[in-house]
Design an enzyme around this catalytic site. Structure first.
Site, PDB file in Angstrom:
ATOM      1  N   GLU A   1       1.109  -1.066   0.100  1.00  0.00           N
ATOM      2  CA  GLU A   1       0.031   0.476  -0.188  1.00  0.00           C
ATOM      3  C   GLU A   1       0.997   1.587  -0.101  1.00  0.00           C
ATOM      4  OE1 GLU A   1      -2.454  -0.114   3.546  1.00  0.00           O
ATOM      5  OE2 GLU A   1      -2.879  -2.480   3.020  1.00  0.00           O
TER       6      GLU A   1
ATOM      7  N   LYS B   1       2.432   4.559   1.268  1.00  0.00           N
ATOM      8  CA  LYS B   1       2.674   4.806   2.582  1.00  0.00           C
ATOM      9  C   LYS B   1       2.984   6.369   3.055  1.00  0.00           C
ATOM     10  CE  LYS B   1       6.353   5.129   6.790  1.00  0.00           C
ATOM     11  NZ  LYS B   1       6.415   6.800   6.649  1.00  0.00           N
TER      12      LYS B   1
ATOM     13  N   ASP C   1       2.287  10.590   3.906  1.00  0.00           N
ATOM     14  CA  ASP C   1       2.768  12.026   4.332  1.00  0.00           C
ATOM     15  C   ASP C   1       2.372  12.354   5.177  1.00  0.00           C
ATOM     16  OD1 ASP C   1       5.262  12.042   5.730  1.00  0.00           O
ATOM     17  OD2 ASP C   1       6.179  13.379   3.312  1.00  0.00           O
TER      18      ASP C   1
ATOM     19  N   TYR D   1      -6.501   2.838   6.803  1.00  0.00           N
ATOM     20  CA  TYR D   1      -5.594   1.099   6.293  1.00  0.00           C
ATOM     21  C   TYR D   1      -4.721   0.556   8.147  1.00  0.00           C
ATOM     22  CZ  TYR D   1      -2.256   4.392   8.605  1.00  0.00           C
ATOM     23  OH  TYR D   1      -1.047   5.330   9.667  1.00  0.00           O
TER      24      TYR D   1
ATOM     25  N   LYS E   1      11.173   2.491   2.709  1.00  0.00           N
ATOM     26  CA  LYS E   1      11.294   3.801   2.687  1.00  0.00           C
ATOM     27  C   LYS E   1      11.936   3.852   1.259  1.00  0.00           C
ATOM     28  CE  LYS E   1      10.346   6.331   5.293  1.00  0.00           C
ATOM     29  NZ  LYS E   1      10.946   7.156   6.567  1.00  0.00           N
TER      30      LYS E   1
ATOM     31  N   CYS F   1      27.132  23.522  30.682  1.00  0.00           N
ATOM     32  CA  CYS F   1      25.435  23.472  29.780  1.00  0.00           C
ATOM     33  C   CYS F   1      25.285  23.690  29.350  1.00  0.00           C
ATOM     34  CB  CYS F   1      24.998  22.242  31.361  1.00  0.00           C
ATOM     35  SG  CYS F   1      23.066  22.084  30.714  1.00  0.00           S
TER      36      CYS F   1
ATOM     37  N   CYS G   1      22.096  24.679  32.437  1.00  0.00           N
ATOM     38  CA  CYS G   1      22.268  25.060  34.148  1.00  0.00           C
ATOM     39  C   CYS G   1      23.825  25.965  34.374  1.00  0.00           C
ATOM     40  CB  CYS G   1      22.366  24.312  34.814  1.00  0.00           C
ATOM     41  SG  CYS G   1      23.664  22.911  34.084  1.00  0.00           S
TER      42      CYS G   1
ATOM     43  N   CYS H   1      26.482  16.421  31.498  1.00  0.00           N
ATOM     44  CA  CYS H   1      25.836  17.442  32.480  1.00  0.00           C
ATOM     45  C   CYS H   1      25.135  16.764  33.416  1.00  0.00           C
ATOM     46  CB  CYS H   1      24.987  18.775  32.659  1.00  0.00           C
ATOM     47  SG  CYS H   1      24.545  19.072  33.369  1.00  0.00           S
TER      48      CYS H   1
ATOM     49  N   CYS I   1      20.133  21.342  36.910  1.00  0.00           N
ATOM     50  CA  CYS I   1      19.807  21.519  36.012  1.00  0.00           C
ATOM     51  C   CYS I   1      18.387  20.926  35.141  1.00  0.00           C
ATOM     52  CB  CYS I   1      20.567  20.949  35.161  1.00  0.00           C
ATOM     53  SG  CYS I   1      20.649  21.080  33.507  1.00  0.00           S
TER      54      CYS I   1
END
Length: 654
Positions: free
Chosen positions: A111, A113, A115, A216, A304, A397, A400, A413, A419
């Protein structure tokens, strides 16, 4: 009933019948102009009489804006599909599928696919009662007012049982073109236009986009009147759902390849976006036998289409922080279009990946998109220029300001206390349904507790009282009491749920269960080496390394010690090699008199058995309750023993 009401009933019937012919049968029986005239007549009569019939198509125009989306829990989980991107990968999938099905030359169906955005509809007694986005597959956002604006979504259906139907919401390319001719702000692409409209709080915006939907999959159904993929699609058509106009049928790799090529060559002629094809085993009895992995059904795969590549400029790199404290580089690009999808961001895995690909801010890069949301940078395109700037390894980081440390190829971190992004995400994960299952606890609640109560780690939660929760916005006495009760209840948790709640990298719910079954206690798991871990089926080197590394870090062990000190006691689980059901594969089906499905399966696992999801020749026996379906039939056809709950309890020694 007066003459006006009779005319309204006739108009509603005719408009819905012609919409069915247009959307589902792809066979228009009246012109658009004729349809519009009937529609306008109905609207006029509704205004004059003040009566609107429940299934009137005029109700598909949207209502007042919503304040926010509510969470909806799907009745049946919405699964993702595994993906392949080459004929070689497809061949490997076919071989695995045939081995699982214990059969050669299987019948496959192919079938489109689509999008778009996943749409899950719920019907009771033939009425549409809920619609939701996919979300995480277990819960999504409730969008019933938005879904009602879509003409290809039936408001009523002939089937009267409980039903969940899954499909894809799209915007046709011709509709997008028409919309953009008069829009103040033209829409860039059909996929984002559909997703943005369906998730817009104002249903009138959704209605203005004139969305469409193809269906589907049936997720939940009582007594399904079909046993194959074509039968299921016929059932959907008979109930007024629009399904894909393409259904290829094939056996073997060569026939599948022909279907794939046919679709790929006709892709540019379609009035909607597709990013590949979906291949499914057609026989539902075989699907039952093959079952599911933790993430995917084993009987289906998405092929794909070939990745798209192009060149654009790398404008910047930011470092995104996850709940484990790991930082991942995210590339920001000069916008570029891929088949109508505008790409502005791309993946860079880690600092080593940046160095290997020799990319810098300001350079041109090759990017590849396989129709996923975030494409990948493949490498530099062209020579270096004077305007480029190196991508520097961050020292602190971004959330933080704490000093970062390197562990292997990644930056972390280590500030677990202050954080905020990682602390809030870690609390929300810990409390999740498949983890500690603390009912009423959300990421919003985690943020409130962090900001207002100084909660930093999961162990801190267990010191809270109902009075503490009453200090939070949106909490009243009942809600606060319920959350406090849920926290107390979570102290007595299953070992596998506790392991998943810890957030060990690469350990999902199924892997956590496998670990708990194999080692039985937290102490034995912590002492396990990689060799012992990889001896477990489905656990490879990456997962084994993640587990041993996790328990080697002092901060993780300190967090666990604090949880145990707070009263959290994961239940010891019998090792899979011990017990009355050692080495047995056992299936539970139907509704049992006293045990829930989960309780019965947990009992089987506690006695060393494997609680399987499907019946096969390797099944030792099947535990049967009321309303048992295809699993019972399959067991009978294979001559496999079936028992009731009482016999299960007797054999388990309960």
């Amino acid at each position: 009933m007066n003459e006006a009401q009779e005319r309204m009933q006739e108009l509603v019937r005719k408009l819905n019948e012609t919409a069915y012919a247009y959307y589902v049968l792809d066979n228009p029986v009246i012109s658009d102009m004729q349809w519009d005239r009937l529609y306008d007549e109905l609207k006029k009569l509704e205004a004059e009489t003040g009566i609107i019939l429940p299934d009137s198509p005029t109700q598909k125009v949207g209502g007042d804006p919503l304040k926010g989306f509510e969470e909806h829990r799907h009745i049946t989980r919405l699964w993702s599909l595994d993906k392949v991107q080459s004929l070689e990968e497809l061949e490997a999938w076919i071989q695995r599928t045939e081995k699982l099905a214990e059969a050669k030359d299987l019948q496959y169906y192919v079938e489109y696919k689509f999008d778009g955005l996943t749409l899950n509809l719920t019907y009771r007694d033939g009425e549409l009662v809920q619609a939701a986005t996919r979300g995480n597959g277990v819960t999504g956002e409730a969008i019933l007012p938005q879904a009602r604006t879509i003409h290809s979504v039936p408001r009523k259906i002939p089937y009267k049982g409980l039903l969940e139907v899954q499909g894809e919401c799209i915007m046709r390319l011709s509709t997008l073109e028409k919309y953009n001719k008069t829009a103040k702000e033209p829409l860039k692409n059909a996929r984002n236009a559909a997703a943005g409209a369906l998730r817009n709080l104002d249903p009138r915006v959704t209605a203005s986009r004139h969305l469409d939907a193809f269906f589907y999959q049936v997720g939940t159904i009582e007594n399904p009147p079909y046993d194959s993929q074509p039968g299921m699609l016929d059932f959907l058509r008979e109930n007024g759902f629009q399904v894909s106009p393409y259904l290829g049928s094939s056996r073997g790799r060569e026939a599948l390849e022909a279907c794939i090529r046919e679709i790929e060559q006709s892709r540019s002629q379609l009035d909607w976006l597709i990013d590949g094809v979906v291949i499914k085993v057609g026989d539902y009895a075989l699907r039952e036998r093959m079952g599911y992995t933790e993430k995917y059904p084993r009987w289906g795969v998405a092929y794909k289409f070939k990745a798209e590549e192009c060149v654009t400029k790398l404008l910047d790199v930011t470092w995104e922080l996850g709940r484990t404290g790991k930082l991942t580089p995210l590339a920001h690009l000069e916008p570029v279009d891929f088949y109508g999808v505008t790409v502005r961001k791309a993946t860079l895995n880690n600092l080593g990946d940046i160095q290997r690909k020799d990319v810098a801010i300001g350079c041109n890069v090759w990017i590849r998109r396989s129709n996923d949301v975030i494409p990948e940078i493949m490498g530099r395109a062209g020579d270096a220029t004077e305007d480029e700037k190196p991508i520097l390894k961050p020292e602190f980081c971004p959330a933080c300001g704490s000093k970062l440390i390197e562990r292997g190829a990644h930056l972390f971190c280590m500030n677990r206390e202050t954080c905020r992004p990682q602390a809030v995400a870690r609390l929300a994960h810990f409390a999740g349904r498949e983890a500690m299952d603390i009912d009423g606890f959300s990421e919003k609640t985690a943020g409130q507790l962090y900001d207002q109560m100084g909660i930093r780690q999961p162990a801190d939660l267990y010191a809270l009282t109902p009075m503490d929760f009453l200090m939070l916005d949106g909490f009243k006495e009942k809600k606060a009491g319920n959350l406090a009760d849920a926290l107390e209840k979570s102290k007595h948790c299953e070992l596998d749920a506790f392991l998943f709640a810890l957030g060990i990298p690469n350990v999902g719910r199924k892997t956590a269960r496998d670990l708990a079954q194999r080692f039985g206690t937290l102490e034995r798991l912590k002492a396990a080496d990689e060799e012992a871990l990889t001896a477990i089926p489905d656990i490879g080197d990456i997962v084994a390394a993640s587990v041993t590394e996790y328990f080697s870090f002092p901060e993780n062990n300190q967090m666990i010690d604090r949880l145990i000190a707070a009263g959290v006691h994961p239940k010891e689980m019998a090792a899979a090699s011990e017990g009355a059901f050692s080495g047995m594969s056992i299936v539970v089906t139907g509704t049992l008199p006293t045990l829930s499905r989960k309780e019965a399966e947990d009992l089987i696992r506690s006695r060393g058995g494997n609680a399987a999801g499907s019946v096969s020749k390797k099944t030792a026996f099947v535990v049967v309750g009321e309303d048992a379906g295809s699993k019972l039939s399959k067991a009978q056809s294979l001559g496999i023993e079936t028992i009731d709950e009482a016999e299960l309890l007797r054999r388990a020694g309960v």
